[in-house]
Scaffold this active site. Structure first.
Site, mmCIF file in Angstrom:
data_model
loop_
_atom_site.group_PDB
_atom_site.id
_atom_site.type_symbol
_atom_site.label_atom_id
_atom_site.label_comp_id
_atom_site.label_asym_id
_atom_site.label_seq_id
_atom_site.Cartn_x
_atom_site.Cartn_y
_atom_site.Cartn_z
ATOM 1 N N ARG A 159 -11.389 -1.333 14.953
ATOM 2 C CA ARG A 159 -11.310 -0.470 13.773
ATOM 3 C C ARG A 159 -12.214 -1.132 12.739
ATOM 4 O O ARG A 159 -13.427 -1.080 12.879
ATOM 5 C CB ARG A 159 -9.845 -0.383 13.316
ATOM 6 C CG ARG A 159 -9.562 0.712 12.337
ATOM 7 C CD ARG A 159 -8.071 0.814 12.028
ATOM 8 N NE ARG A 159 -7.552 -0.394 11.381
ATOM 9 C CZ ARG A 159 -6.311 -0.514 10.914
ATOM 10 N NH1 ARG A 159 -5.457 0.482 11.029
ATOM 11 N NH2 ARG A 159 -5.911 -1.629 10.329
ATOM 12 N N MET B 102 8.981 23.982 2.202
ATOM 13 C CA MET B 102 8.164 23.055 1.426
ATOM 14 C C MET B 102 9.025 22.350 0.377
ATOM 15 O O MET B 102 8.874 21.164 0.143
ATOM 16 C CB MET B 102 7.010 23.800 0.750
ATOM 17 C CG MET B 102 6.023 22.857 0.079
ATOM 18 S SD MET B 102 4.704 23.688 -0.802
ATOM 19 C CE MET B 102 3.620 24.185 0.497
ATOM 20 N N LYS C 27 0.847 -1.197 0.000
ATOM 21 C CA LYS C 27 0.000 0.000 0.000
ATOM 22 C C LYS C 27 0.886 1.251 0.000
ATOM 23 O O LYS C 27 2.094 1.158 0.279
ATOM 24 C CB LYS C 27 -0.920 -0.022 1.222
ATOM 25 C CG LYS C 27 -0.188 -0.101 2.557
ATOM 26 C CD LYS C 27 -1.153 -0.391 3.701
ATOM 27 C CE LYS C 27 -0.400 -0.517 5.011
ATOM 28 N NZ LYS C 27 -1.261 -0.921 6.122
ATOM 29 N N TYR D 219 13.169 30.665 6.984
ATOM 30 C CA TYR D 219 11.980 31.213 7.626
ATOM 31 C C TYR D 219 12.189 31.407 9.124
ATOM 32 O O TYR D 219 12.895 30.629 9.761
ATOM 33 C CB TYR D 219 10.793 30.264 7.426
ATOM 34 C CG TYR D 219 10.223 30.266 6.034
ATOM 35 C CD1 TYR D 219 9.712 31.440 5.465
ATOM 36 C CD2 TYR D 219 10.172 29.101 5.288
ATOM 37 C CE1 TYR D 219 9.177 31.431 4.181
ATOM 38 C CE2 TYR D 219 9.627 29.082 4.012
ATOM 39 C CZ TYR D 219 9.133 30.252 3.461
ATOM 40 O OH TYR D 219 8.602 30.245 2.214
HETATM 41 C C1 LIG Z 1 -0.575 -1.940 6.778
HETATM 42 C C2 LIG Z 1 -1.125 -3.188 7.227
HETATM 43 C C3 LIG Z 1 -0.297 -4.327 7.381
HETATM 44 C C4 LIG Z 1 1.191 -4.281 7.238
HETATM 45 O O1 LIG Z 1 1.735 -3.796 8.441
HETATM 46 P P1 LIG Z 1 3.310 -3.732 8.709
HETATM 47 O O2 LIG Z 1 3.400 -3.416 10.129
HETATM 48 O O3 LIG Z 1 3.844 -2.664 7.841
HETATM 49 O O4 LIG Z 1 3.854 -5.066 8.378
HETATM 50 C C5 LIG Z 1 -0.909 -5.518 7.723
HETATM 51 N N1 LIG Z 1 -2.250 -5.597 7.911
HETATM 52 C C6 LIG Z 1 -3.058 -4.531 7.802
HETATM 53 C C7 LIG Z 1 -4.506 -4.694 8.009
HETATM 54 C C8 LIG Z 1 -2.532 -3.293 7.461
HETATM 55 O O5 LIG Z 1 -3.328 -2.238 7.349
#
Ligand SMILES: *Cc1c(COP(=O)(O)O)cnc(C)c1O
Length: 713
Positions: free
Chosen positions: A472, A654, A378, A605
């Site tokens: 969650r 930035m 991701k 800045y």
């Molecule tokens: C991002 C994520 C992972 C991976 O987590 P890491 O700690 O980076 O290995 C696994 N499961 C879910 C549901 C996630 O959102």
């Protein structure tokens, strides 16, 4: 595809195919037995051209791959070869009176497009047309439908070829084919014949054909003998107008080609070029051998004995091709030393794919036997470039990926990633059709979401998410009825069930206890579902720390993110398993300007940096919009230059930041500065930068992207 070696079997068979084609044009057994010659040249040797088409399809066509680059290169290269070949045979055309025939212009056009200006050259135009049709069909309607469509087209071709006798009995078909033959001499061309073989090649490349070597060989032998029977019967009945197309040729080629992909080793571009040149020049050598035989009075041996004729043509074609290949290698001009823009002019991320593969192997080895890695890619693969990372992992045999959003999933599919792609976050049910079409796997967030997705009426692969304490996403673990009902939903295929741990990185006793309640809660649920007669799908619990601290969990997958990239979330994390992981990412930039600052002057800045001595300040073209946290400003962070550490001074802007290089001599504009990674003896880890900004590496890395260039090495 676990092996790194290339498809050597395909290259070897190219040579066999080239000699089969020479046989078609020389009838080696004609002197001895006409039936034997028919079997050899009109049936057996008919595997050669489809093999060449499949080879091109295998390397060019893959499901979901919408990138037309390979097709364009293929068409360009084939057109080039076709042009040279046409020119090569013009003298023979002149000698044969080709240019004195009636209707010259329409005939030339027809020949260039379909039949070839010399009898074997049809193959090159058929390759161009066939490849284009196959590629477009696969893109528009997918591999499966393209296979059906090209099979139908092939059948139409069949009735103008080996099965033509049957068409003659039906007046409508008779007139249809008569008209067709005005445009193309045969149906054995780029439209009716070639496309299916390109699609078949793509089918094998996309790993949609899973047979062991043994079964492929059995399949090949059976269909080969059926093809012999088919050919002999059609021959006996006298229905063949031409003899290139058989029904059994399709399964025969599928089994044969698939079997050849098992033979691995070093690929040989010499064999590839040899086979191609033999194909193009062998008719020329037939003419040469005949001319030579006549001149020296050896017709009886060199021409009248068909087998000797075949051997002489074959050997001389091979020899001539060998000489040509050697000559071409000699005159090959060295490519000019041009400066290629490689993306390292401003700020860039270097991705070390060797380290990535190393980590993947180490992590996979740490899992129980039946557990497979699901690579979490991701947020652009935590800043490493999701597609490049996934392609690399795909190559070493990883076939499960996880992303957060449907668009991330689509990008992978369209980039040609094979296997399961799990979307772990929310996808609007409005996009159900895309989930179905691209075979993406959707996480079911809860019961209401599952109901809504099911209502869309598209068959979708899903994993059920269970909430065991993180609160969650997920079905409540006590909602057994709803979970069981979800398994029965008509359009949702439940391929997996999983949960997520929320304190697995901690080895504190209360946290470990909490994690154990999460794990046992998940297994209790699985038990209950099993007892209700539900066949359990794939299970998974662990992310990186889940694996590192609870390696004993036996699931089907572990979803590995941060560890795959070779870093911990925080530098002082201790884990139960200690693995040899290597950081994959380095972040680098270049000095674009150096300025002298007098004691007392400020930089940046808010005038946060006031020089306490006369200083040299370097400006780097990277800022918080590139993903570098703003709170590593003002001495909270440092960078490496020529192997030395120097402080970041003033506020990170930035788009730029400033460093103090007063103590480093010999620095120049254009010098490389390392923000994360190794330079000389020193190394800055991502964890250090993350800690300096009160965050974790997961956040730091996933925010990089956008403007930074990615360079793989
Ligand atoms: C991002 C994520 C992972 C991976 O987590 P890491 O700690 O980076 O290995 C696994 N499961 C879910 C549901 C996630 O959102």
């Amino acid at each position: 595809m676990n092996k790194k070696e290339g498809y050597a079997g395909i290259d070897y068979f190219r040579m066999i195919a080239a000699f089969l084609i020479i046989a078609i044009h020389t009838s080696p057994l004609a002197t001895y037995n006409n039936t034997a010659d028919f079997i050899f040249t009109r049936i057996v040797a008919r595997t050669a051209v489809p093999f060449f088409f499949m080879t091109s399809g295998f390397f060019m066509i893959a499901e979901y791959n919408y990138n037309a680059d390979k097709l364009k290169t293929f068409i360009k290269r084939t057109s080039y070869i076709y042009g040279i070949s046409i020119a090569l045979y013009i003298p023979v055309n002149i000698y044969n009176g080709y240019f004195t025939a009636d209707n010259l212009l329409p005939n030339i056009l027809k020949d260039i497009v379909f039949d070839g200006t010399f009898y074997h050259l049809w193959y090159l135009s058929a390759a161009i047309i066939g490849a284009s049709i196959a590629w477009l069909l696969v893109k528009k309607i997918g591999l499966k439908l393209a296979l059906i469509a090209t099979a139908i087209i092939y059948i139409i071709g069949l009735f103008g070829d080996s099965y033509f006798g049957f068409s003659l009995q039906i007046p409508f078909l008779k007139s249809l084919y008569t008209n067709l033959f005005e445009v193309s001499d045969y149906t054995r061309n780029g439209i009716f014949f070639a496309p299916i073989f390109f699609v078949l090649g793509g089918t094998i490349a996309s790993e949609k054909w899973h047979l062991s070597l043994r079964n492929n060989l059995i399949g090949f032998i059976v269909s080969f003998f059926l093809m012999l029977t088919e050919g002999l019967l059609l021959h006996k009945w006298g229905v063949q107008r031409h003899d290139s197309m058989y029904i059994m040729l399709i399964p025969c080629m599928l089994f044969l080609f698939s079997a050849l992909t098992y033979l691995r080793g070093r690929r040989s571009s010499t064999l590839r070029n040899l086979a191609l040149i033999i194909y193009i020049i062998h008719p020329m050598l037939i003419i040469v051998v005949r001319g030579f035989a006549k001149t020296v009075g050896l017709q009886a041996l060199l021409i009248d004995n068909s087998f000797v004729h075949y051997l002489v043509v074959g050997v001389s074609s091979a020899a001539a091709s060998f000489i040509l290949v050697a000559l071409m290698a000699r005159i090959k001009v060295e490519p000019k030393e041009v400066c290629v823009y490689d993306g390292t002019d401003r700020s860039w991320i270097e991705v070390n794919l060797d380290n990535l593969m190393h980590n993947a192997r180490v992590l996979q080895a740490a899992m129980p036997e039946d557990c497979k890695m699901m690579a979490v890619v991701k947020a652009e693969g935590y800043g490493h470039g999701a597609l490049a990372v996934s392609k690399c992992l795909n190559k070493i045999g990883i076939t499960a990926f996880a992303v957060a959003t449907i668009d991330e999933g689509l990008k992978l599919r369209q980039g040609g990633i094979q296997g399961e792609i799990l979307i772990m976050g929310y996808t609007s049910p409005m996009r159900a059709k895309e989930l179905h079409k691209y075979e993406l796997t959707q996480t079911l967030l809860d019961y209401d979401y599952a109901v809504l997705l099911n209502k869309q009426g598209y068959i979708i692969n899903t994993h059920i998410k269970i909430d065991t304490g993180m609160h969650r996403l997920g079905f409540n673990k006590y909602d057994i009825d709803k979970i069981a009902k979800t398994f029965k939903m008509r359009y949702l295929k439940i391929c997996g069930i999983y949960t997520h741990l929320c304190v697995s990185e901690s080895l504190e006793i209360t946290d470990v206890e909490f994690t154990h309640t999460q794990i046992s809660g998940f297994y209790d649920l699985l038990d209950i579902l099993s007892k209700q007669g539900i066949k359990l799908p794939q299970t998974h619990i662990q992310s990186s720390y889940g694996l590192l601290n609870y390696p004993e969990i036996e699931c089907n997958y572990a979803r590995i993110g941060i560890a795959l990239y070779g870093v911990f979330s925080s530098g002082n994390d201790k884990t139960k398993l200690q693995l040899d992981l290597h950081p994959v990412l380095s972040l680098k930039t270049r000095i674009v300007l150096i300025r002298a600052i007098t004691k007392g002057e400020s930089v940046g800045y808010d005038r946060k940096f006031i020089a306490t001595r006369d200083s040299r300040i370097a400006i780097l073209p990277i800022g918080y919009a590139d993903g570098l946290p703003r709170n590593i400003s003002c001495g909270n962070g440092s960078v490496l230059i020529h192997g030395y550490r120097v402080p970041i001074v003033g506020r990170v802007c930035m788009d730029q930041l400033t460093i103090d290089i007063t103590d480093i001599s010999n620095t120049e504009i254009g010098d490389i500065v390392t923000i994360i990674g190794k330079d000389g003896q020193d190394e800055i880890f991502a964890t250090e930068v993350a800690e300096n900004s009160d965050s974790i590496t997961n956040e730091l890395l996933s925010r990089m992207g956008g403007r930074l260039k990615l360079v793989n090495y």
